[in-house]
Write an enzyme that holds these catalytic residues in place. Structure first.
Site, short mmCIF file in Angstrom:
data_model
loop_
_atom_site.label_atom_id
_atom_site.label_comp_id
_atom_site.label_asym_id
_atom_site.label_seq_id
_atom_site.Cartn_x
_atom_site.Cartn_y
_atom_site.Cartn_z
N GLU A 174 18.09 -10.87 -7.75
CA GLU A 174 18.64 -12.19 -7.44
C GLU A 174 17.59 -13.25 -7.78
OE1 GLU A 174 19.20 -12.80 -3.10
OE2 GLU A 174 18.71 -10.69 -2.89
N CYS A 199 20.70 -8.42 -1.95
CA CYS A 199 19.80 -7.26 -1.82
C CYS A 199 20.52 -5.93 -2.05
CB CYS A 199 19.15 -7.25 -0.44
SG CYS A 199 18.31 -8.77 -0.04
N HIS A 223 17.67 -1.32 5.13
CA HIS A 223 17.24 -2.51 4.39
C HIS A 223 16.37 -3.33 5.34
CE1 HIS A 223 17.06 -6.16 2.17
NE2 HIS A 223 17.70 -6.83 3.11
N1 CAA Z 1 5.31 -13.64 20.69
C1 CAA Z 1 6.05 -12.52 20.46
N2 CAA Z 1 7.33 -12.60 19.98
C2 CAA Z 1 7.85 -13.81 19.72
C3 CAA Z 1 7.11 -14.99 19.94
C4 CAA Z 1 5.78 -14.87 20.45
N3 CAA Z 1 5.01 -15.96 20.66
N4 CAA Z 1 7.90 -16.03 19.59
C5 CAA Z 1 9.08 -15.53 19.17
N5 CAA Z 1 9.05 -14.19 19.25
C6 CAA Z 1 10.11 -13.24 18.88
C7 CAA Z 1 11.49 -13.69 19.31
O1 CAA Z 1 11.74 -13.35 20.67
C8 CAA Z 1 12.37 -12.93 18.32
O2 CAA Z 1 12.51 -11.60 18.74
P1 CAA Z 1 13.99 -10.93 18.77
O3 CAA Z 1 14.50 -11.02 17.36
O4 CAA Z 1 13.72 -9.55 19.22
O5 CAA Z 1 14.81 -11.75 19.69
C9 CAA Z 1 11.52 -12.91 17.05
O6 CAA Z 1 10.18 -13.19 17.46
C10 CAA Z 1 11.94 -13.96 16.04
O7 CAA Z 1 11.94 -15.19 16.71
P2 CAA Z 1 13.18 -16.19 16.52
O8 CAA Z 1 14.46 -15.49 16.78
O9 CAA Z 1 12.90 -17.43 17.26
O10 CAA Z 1 13.01 -16.39 14.96
P3 CAA Z 1 13.44 -17.51 14.00
O11 CAA Z 1 14.67 -18.21 14.48
O12 CAA Z 1 12.24 -18.35 13.72
O13 CAA Z 1 13.82 -16.68 12.68
C11 CAA Z 1 14.97 -15.08 11.37
C12 CAA Z 1 14.08 -15.30 12.60
C13 CAA Z 1 16.35 -15.64 11.65
C14 CAA Z 1 15.08 -13.60 11.09
C15 CAA Z 1 14.31 -15.81 10.19
O14 CAA Z 1 13.11 -15.20 9.85
C16 CAA Z 1 15.21 -15.86 8.95
O15 CAA Z 1 16.07 -16.72 8.80
N6 CAA Z 1 14.98 -14.91 7.99
C17 CAA Z 1 15.70 -14.85 6.74
C18 CAA Z 1 17.09 -14.21 6.91
C19 CAA Z 1 17.00 -12.76 7.28
O16 CAA Z 1 16.00 -12.07 7.05
N7 CAA Z 1 18.10 -12.24 7.86
C20 CAA Z 1 18.17 -10.83 8.19
C21 CAA Z 1 19.55 -10.26 7.92
S1 CAA Z 1 20.16 -10.76 6.31
C22 CAA Z 1 19.44 -9.66 5.20
O17 CAA Z 1 18.94 -8.65 5.58
C23 CAA Z 1 19.44 -10.04 3.75
C24 CAA Z 1 18.09 -10.47 3.32
O18 CAA Z 1 17.28 -9.67 2.87
C25 CAA Z 1 17.74 -11.88 3.46
#
Ligand code: CAA
Length: 407
Positions: free
Chosen positions: A82, A114, A243
């Site tokens: 991609e 992916c 994945h």
């Molecule tokens: N200490 C320890 N842990 C902490 C922390 C701290 N100080 N602060 C936050 N965390 C934890 C949270 O509790 C959370 O844990 P859980 O998931 O177990 O609840 C984790 O860290 C992530 O924190 P947030 O949920 O607040 O994260 P975020 O909103 O900043 O973003 C995400 C997380 C949505 C995955 C982001 O990285 C993102 O958008 N990623 C791209 C999309 C993606 O990877 N999606 C996955 C499925 S799609 C797919 O697989 C296709 C692909 O390849 C893209």
């Protein structure tokens, strides 16, 4: 039934990484969020003299050399990505040129986020098995640069890399019966990159929900194809590779699978099952994602390389379950059987060695590198020749008459 599968695998990752401590400091985020919350420690940073083409060719050349396969033996070349470099000319054609692959070869590019790599592998296996001549070989490559907007939630999950696989009859690494595979697809907007956008648009939490929905759909289809009842899936396999857009997605996925498979068990029983099976079946495949980040199409196959590198010959004769997911969305669950003698293949991986030879970059250098537009990347070939090494065998040197140039 014809025995078809994968004979060997090679991986290429860029020679630089950004430690997550650096990123956390610059973004004002506690590093625990990245280390514990996402499970990632380093992310690959791709220099401007590399792209999806060079990574694909670098992985594929390693594969051809270590298997002693001549370029003229490849009759199907599929590149899934991609991170394409042209709307018309496929990355596969650039790779064909760089590797001197002959003209009696079907050459094309596949895109489905992916999931595209798995589509390429399954189609290549079907092509190999139904072909009249037994010596057909397909080269399937997955290559991607996982980029997100600066400062966005996806930024710490970035990465880059390519995985190349050789598909043929009487394979030396693993066999698969594609007719049993479970699939799932649905038209959703969880992660997408409209034409012309350099980085994707992401509905992060929804993307996780879509991934888990697809896992449920694909595993239930697989179970019905194989006539396996609920709660029996994990008995069929020794290892599981998900994945992995980031490390802890594998944890979320595995927890969800345990919940679906053992819905009648108590929360404590499910937790115990999760802990035990995750450590034994999933953990050995996590090396790459922790060190490199997301590599989109190649991510789940970097998990396979990690498993082989971590477990070595202990994987011989075992069954591996694989869940491949692509946003948009498409998914497939399949089980493959590893061959008994994999010593040569395991020794030839050199993944840890590649990881150890990488160099860290500063946050400033990462921002500078990823801020350049394609048009600014015009090198004199002599300058980038020096960046070649035993793993980086091809480099991108800029444009001439609107044509990408490689050395
Ligand atoms: N200490 C320890 N842990 C902490 C922390 C701290 N100080 N602060 C936050 N965390 C934890 C949270 O509790 C959370 O844990 P859980 O998931 O177990 O609840 C984790 O860290 C992530 O924190 P947030 O949920 O607040 O994260 P975020 O909103 O900043 O973003 C995400 C997380 C949505 C995955 C982001 O990285 C993102 O958008 N990623 C791209 C999309 C993606 O990877 N999606 C996955 C499925 S799609 C797919 O697989 C296709 C692909 O390849 C893209």
């Amino acid at each position: 039934m014809v025995d078809v599968g994968i004979s060997d695998v090679a991986i290429y990752v860029p020679p630089f990484y950004l430690p997550h401590e650096e990123l956390a400091r610059a973004r004002g985020v506690p590093v625990e969020k990245y280390h514990q919350g996402l499970g990632n420690f380093r992310m690959a940073v791709i220099p401007n003299w590399e792209d999806a083409v060079t990574m694909a060719a670098n992985a594929a050349l390693q594969l051809l050399e270590k298997t002693g396969t001549g370029p003229e033996e490849i009759q199907q070349l599929v590149v899934s990505t991609e991170s394409g470099v042209d709307h018309s000319k496929p990355v596969a054609s650039f790779v064909q040129g760089l590797l001197n692959i002959g003209s009696r070869c079907r050459v094309y590019e596949i895109k489905h986020a992916c999931y595209g790599g798995t589509a390429g592998i399954v189609h290549s296996m079907d092509w190999v098995s139904r072909n009249h001549s037994a010596d057909k070989k397909a080269l399937v490559i997955m290559t991607d640069i996982a980029r997100y907007a600066f400062g966005s939630p996806g930024e710490p999950t970035q990465g880059a890399g390519a995985v190349a696989l050789l598909v043929e009859r009487s394979p030396t690494l693993l066999s698969m019966d594609t007719s049993l595979n479970g699939v799932f697809s649905k038209d959703v907007f969880d992660f997408w990159r409209p034409t012309g956008h350099r980085v994707p648009i992401v509905d992060g939490k929804y993307s996780i929900a879509c991934y888990l929905m697809a896992l449920e759909g694909a595993t239930s289809h697989f179970r019905s194809n194989c006539g396996i009842g609920k709660g029996r899936l994990l008995e069929e396999i020794d290892y599981l590779i998900y994945h992995m857009p980031y490390t802890n997605m594998a944890k979320k996925a595995h927890r969800h699978l345990i919940d679906i498979e053992y819905e009648d068990a108590s929360p404590d029983e499910r937790e115990q099952l999760f802990e035990e099976t995750f450590a034994r079946m999933v953990e050995p495949g996590l090396l790459g994602v922790r060190e490199v980040g997301n590599i989109y199409t190649g991510s789940v196959y970097m998990g396979l390389v990690s498993l082989l590198e971590t477990e070595g010959e202990r994987v011989a004769g075992k069954h591996i379950g694989v869940f491949s997911y692509g946003s948009g969305c498409g998914a497939e669950f399949f089980v493959c059987k590893v061959k008994k003698d994999i010593r040569r293949i395991v020794r030839g991986l050199r993944f840890k060695e590649q990881l150890e030879k990488r160099k860290p970059v500063t946050f400033e250098r990462y921002v500078q590198t990823y801020s350049k537009s394609w048009e600014e990347i015009l090198y004199h070939p002599g300058e980038v020749e020096g960046f070649k090494n035993e793993f980086t065998r091809f480099v991108f040197v800029g444009f001439k008459d609107h044509k990408r140039q490689y050395l």
